[in-house]
Design a protein around this motif. Structure first.
Motif, PDB file in Angstrom:
ATOM      1  N   PRO A  42      38.903 -10.387  14.782  1.00 42.62           N
ATOM      2  CA  PRO A  42      39.628 -10.947  15.938  1.00 42.62           C
ATOM      3  C   PRO A  42      40.715 -11.933  15.551  1.00 42.62           C
ATOM      4  O   PRO A  42      41.786 -11.968  16.172  1.00 42.62           O
ATOM      5  CB  PRO A  42      38.514 -11.626  16.759  1.00 42.62           C
ATOM      6  CG  PRO A  42      37.258 -10.992  16.304  1.00 42.62           C
ATOM      7  CD  PRO A  42      37.460 -10.662  14.868  1.00 42.62           C
ATOM      8  N   TYR A  45      43.636  -9.970  14.112  1.00 37.36           N
ATOM      9  CA  TYR A  45      44.275  -9.198  15.179  1.00 37.36           C
ATOM     10  C   TYR A  45      45.141 -10.098  16.060  1.00 37.36           C
ATOM     11  O   TYR A  45      46.285  -9.747  16.387  1.00 37.36           O
ATOM     12  CB  TYR A  45      43.209  -8.509  16.021  1.00 37.36           C
ATOM     13  CG  TYR A  45      43.769  -7.770  17.214  1.00 37.36           C
ATOM     14  CD1 TYR A  45      44.378  -6.528  17.063  1.00 37.36           C
ATOM     15  CD2 TYR A  45      43.671  -8.311  18.495  1.00 37.36           C
ATOM     16  CE1 TYR A  45      44.892  -5.848  18.157  1.00 37.36           C
ATOM     17  CE2 TYR A  45      44.186  -7.644  19.592  1.00 37.36           C
ATOM     18  CZ  TYR A  45      44.786  -6.415  19.420  1.00 37.36           C
ATOM     19  OH  TYR A  45      45.303  -5.746  20.509  1.00 37.36           O
ATOM     20  N   VAL A  46      44.623 -11.257  16.442  1.00 39.87           N
ATOM     21  CA  VAL A  46      45.396 -12.178  17.285  1.00 39.87           C
ATOM     22  C   VAL A  46      46.638 -12.664  16.548  1.00 39.87           C
ATOM     23  O   VAL A  46      47.736 -12.727  17.120  1.00 39.87           O
ATOM     24  CB  VAL A  46      44.513 -13.359  17.715  1.00 39.87           C
ATOM     25  CG1 VAL A  46      45.345 -14.447  18.379  1.00 39.87           C
ATOM     26  CG2 VAL A  46      43.434 -12.889  18.673  1.00 39.87           C
ATOM     27  N   SER A  50      50.658 -11.936  17.410  1.00 40.13           N
ATOM     28  CA  SER A  50      51.582 -13.044  17.677  1.00 40.13           C
ATOM     29  C   SER A  50      52.884 -12.938  16.894  1.00 40.13           C
ATOM     30  O   SER A  50      53.906 -13.489  17.319  1.00 40.13           O
ATOM     31  CB  SER A  50      50.901 -14.376  17.363  1.00 40.13           C
ATOM     32  OG  SER A  50      50.647 -14.505  15.971  1.00 40.13           O
ATOM     33  N   GLN A 269      52.812 -11.230  24.561  1.00 36.67           N
ATOM     34  CA  GLN A 269      52.705 -11.794  23.220  1.00 36.67           C
ATOM     35  C   GLN A 269      52.518 -13.302  23.250  1.00 36.67           C
ATOM     36  O   GLN A 269      51.901 -13.881  22.350  1.00 36.67           O
ATOM     37  CB  GLN A 269      53.949 -11.427  22.414  1.00 36.67           C
ATOM     38  CG  GLN A 269      53.840 -11.716  20.929  1.00 36.67           C
ATOM     39  CD  GLN A 269      55.063 -11.234  20.170  1.00 36.67           C
ATOM     40  OE1 GLN A 269      56.124 -11.018  20.765  1.00 36.67           O
ATOM     41  NE2 GLN A 269      54.927 -11.057  18.872  1.00 36.67           N
ATOM     42  N   LYS A 271      50.600 -15.048  25.038  1.00 36.41           N
ATOM     43  CA  LYS A 271      49.187 -15.403  25.115  1.00 36.41           C
ATOM     44  C   LYS A 271      48.565 -15.505  23.730  1.00 36.41           C
ATOM     45  O   LYS A 271      47.802 -16.436  23.437  1.00 36.41           O
ATOM     46  CB  LYS A 271      48.438 -14.370  25.955  1.00 36.41           C
ATOM     47  CG  LYS A 271      48.928 -14.264  27.398  1.00 36.41           C
ATOM     48  CD  LYS A 271      48.147 -13.228  28.156  1.00 36.41           C
ATOM     49  CE  LYS A 271      48.636 -13.121  29.600  1.00 36.41           C
ATOM     50  NZ  LYS A 271      47.861 -12.124  30.379  1.00 36.41           N
ATOM     51  N   TYR A 272      48.889 -14.563  22.869  1.00 35.49           N
ATOM     52  CA  TYR A 272      48.346 -14.598  21.517  1.00 35.49           C
ATOM     53  C   TYR A 272      48.914 -15.769  20.723  1.00 35.49           C
ATOM     54  O   TYR A 272      48.216 -16.369  19.893  1.00 35.49           O
ATOM     55  CB  TYR A 272      48.638 -13.287  20.804  1.00 35.49           C
ATOM     56  CG  TYR A 272      47.961 -12.092  21.440  1.00 35.49           C
ATOM     57  CD1 TYR A 272      46.633 -11.791  21.160  1.00 35.49           C
ATOM     58  CD2 TYR A 272      48.642 -11.271  22.332  1.00 35.49           C
ATOM     59  CE1 TYR A 272      46.003 -10.707  21.743  1.00 35.49           C
ATOM     60  CE2 TYR A 272      48.032 -10.178  22.928  1.00 35.49           C
ATOM     61  CZ  TYR A 272      46.711  -9.912  22.634  1.00 35.49           C
ATOM     62  OH  TYR A 272      46.094  -8.836  23.224  1.00 35.49           O
ATOM     63  N   ILE A 275      47.046 -18.898  21.681  1.00 30.81           N
ATOM     64  CA  ILE A 275      45.718 -18.910  21.059  1.00 30.81           C
ATOM     65  C   ILE A 275      45.817 -19.364  19.608  1.00 30.81           C
ATOM     66  O   ILE A 275      45.016 -20.178  19.136  1.00 30.81           O
ATOM     67  CB  ILE A 275      45.081 -17.516  21.152  1.00 30.81           C
ATOM     68  CG1 ILE A 275      44.801 -17.146  22.605  1.00 30.81           C
ATOM     69  CG2 ILE A 275      43.790 -17.461  20.337  1.00 30.81           C
ATOM     70  CD1 ILE A 275      44.278 -15.737  22.790  1.00 30.81           C
ATOM     71  N   VAL A 276      46.793 -18.844  18.881  1.00 34.34           N
ATOM     72  CA  VAL A 276      46.965 -19.233  17.473  1.00 34.34           C
ATOM     73  C   VAL A 276      47.278 -20.718  17.364  1.00 34.34           C
ATOM     74  O   VAL A 276      46.715 -21.434  16.518  1.00 34.34           O
ATOM     75  CB  VAL A 276      48.079 -18.388  16.826  1.00 34.34           C
ATOM     76  CG1 VAL A 276      48.399 -18.910  15.425  1.00 34.34           C
ATOM     77  CG2 VAL A 276      47.671 -16.924  16.755  1.00 34.34           C
TER      78      VAL A 276
END
Length: 304
Positions: A42, A45-46, A50, A269, A271-272, A275-276
């Protein structure tokens, strides 16, 4: 002849592993490798989503490694003032909240660890009971409102000042310090505060490190209290609430560009990227502090 200055190093004996041990060790390696792959997938992938090209993200072409390369989404995120405000708020809650929580926990655990304290068993039972039965959301909301903490920073750091489990864990550690140190200090005329500050706290750095890590991670990941107690103060909300808005409510990071074609392609994109940005500090710090997490679990597993 062997000279006296030369030291003869003893030979290390290598124990041969039996067939069962080799099978068991190999099985552990395979399971550990699979667990690492499941955990890392995960994250990779994230991160790949990004930095991939917006066209590849929209077309769902990314499976593991990036497809293309683009930092346009990062540029838009870092230009947002709201995310930087949320970042600063989260840092403030983490530093101040961790300091208050650690201080309150040690101050509560110290008297509980002393056999001379006559309410030691009763208060320990009370703290243990609070782990199983706690107040509901409505009484807590009314309490925060009546204390004048609603829509203030202190509504985030004070209600979670000290956790019962961490108090018991710190009490267990302090109970392992010999009573002779306490008795000798009291004979010399030291007060309880002096004994705590000059004797017990310097010897309690391992458990204090564990408490700091646990409380810091809790404050960094916290979002529910901010949703309940800071609904009208967006300037005080932490990063996790901002992340929830982007992921769940689909709020745009750069609303002024929401009508453009480029923004419509990058909106997924973004959103990712958020998160990062939210995970990077914890991911950078955690590998160096993992041993303290393990030590904390071992301390909490010891009963008095």
């Amino acid at each position: 002849m062997v000279r006296k200055s030369e030291k003869v190093r003893p030979r290390r004996r290598h124990h041969k592993m039996s067939a069962g041990d080799r099978v068991f060790t190999g099985f552990n390696y395979v399971v550990s490798f699979l667990a690492a792959c499941i955990t890392l997938y995960p994250l990779v992938y994230v991160f790949s989503m990004s930095i991939s090209a917006p066209e590849a993200v929209v077309s769902n072409l990314v499976r593991l490694l990036p497809k293309g390369f683009s930092l346009k989404a990062y540029e838009m995120v870092f230009k947002s003032k709201e995310i930087w405000t949320s970042y600063l708020n989260t840092i403030w809650y983490t530093v101040v909240g961790t300091t208050i929580s650690t201080a309150l926990t040690m101050m509560a655990a110290y008297p509980l660890s002393r056999h001379q304290f006559f309410l030691r068993r009763q208060l320990s039972f009370f703290f243990t009971l609070s782990m199983f039965f706690s107040g509901t959301l409505v009484p807590m909301y009314l309490l925060i409102n009546n204390l004048g903490l609603y829509n203030t920073r202190w509504a985030i750091v004070l209600p979670t000042g000290a956790a019962a489990y961490y108090i018991i864990m710190a009490r267990t550690f302090l109970s392992s310090i010999p009573d002779s140190l306490y008795e000798s200090a009291r004979i010399d005329g030291a007060t309880e505060w002096t004994v705590l500050r000059k004797i017990f706290l310097p010897l309690s750095m391992p458990i204090m490190s564990v408490l700091i890590i646990y409380y810091a991670v809790h404050q960094w990941n916290g979002y529910f209290n901010a949703m309940i107690y800071l609904p009208g103060r967006k300037d005080l909300q932490p990063l996790q609430v901002y992340l929830m808005k982007v992921l769940v409510n689909n709020e745009s990071v750069a609303g002024e560009a929401a009508g453009s074609a480029t923004m419509s392609m990058i909106s997924l994109q973004l959103k990712y990227v958020v998160i990062v940005v939210a995970l990077v500090p914890i991911l950078c710090v955690y590998p160096f502090l993992q041993k303290y997490f393990i030590k904390g679990m071992m301390i909490g597993a010891v009963k008095e």
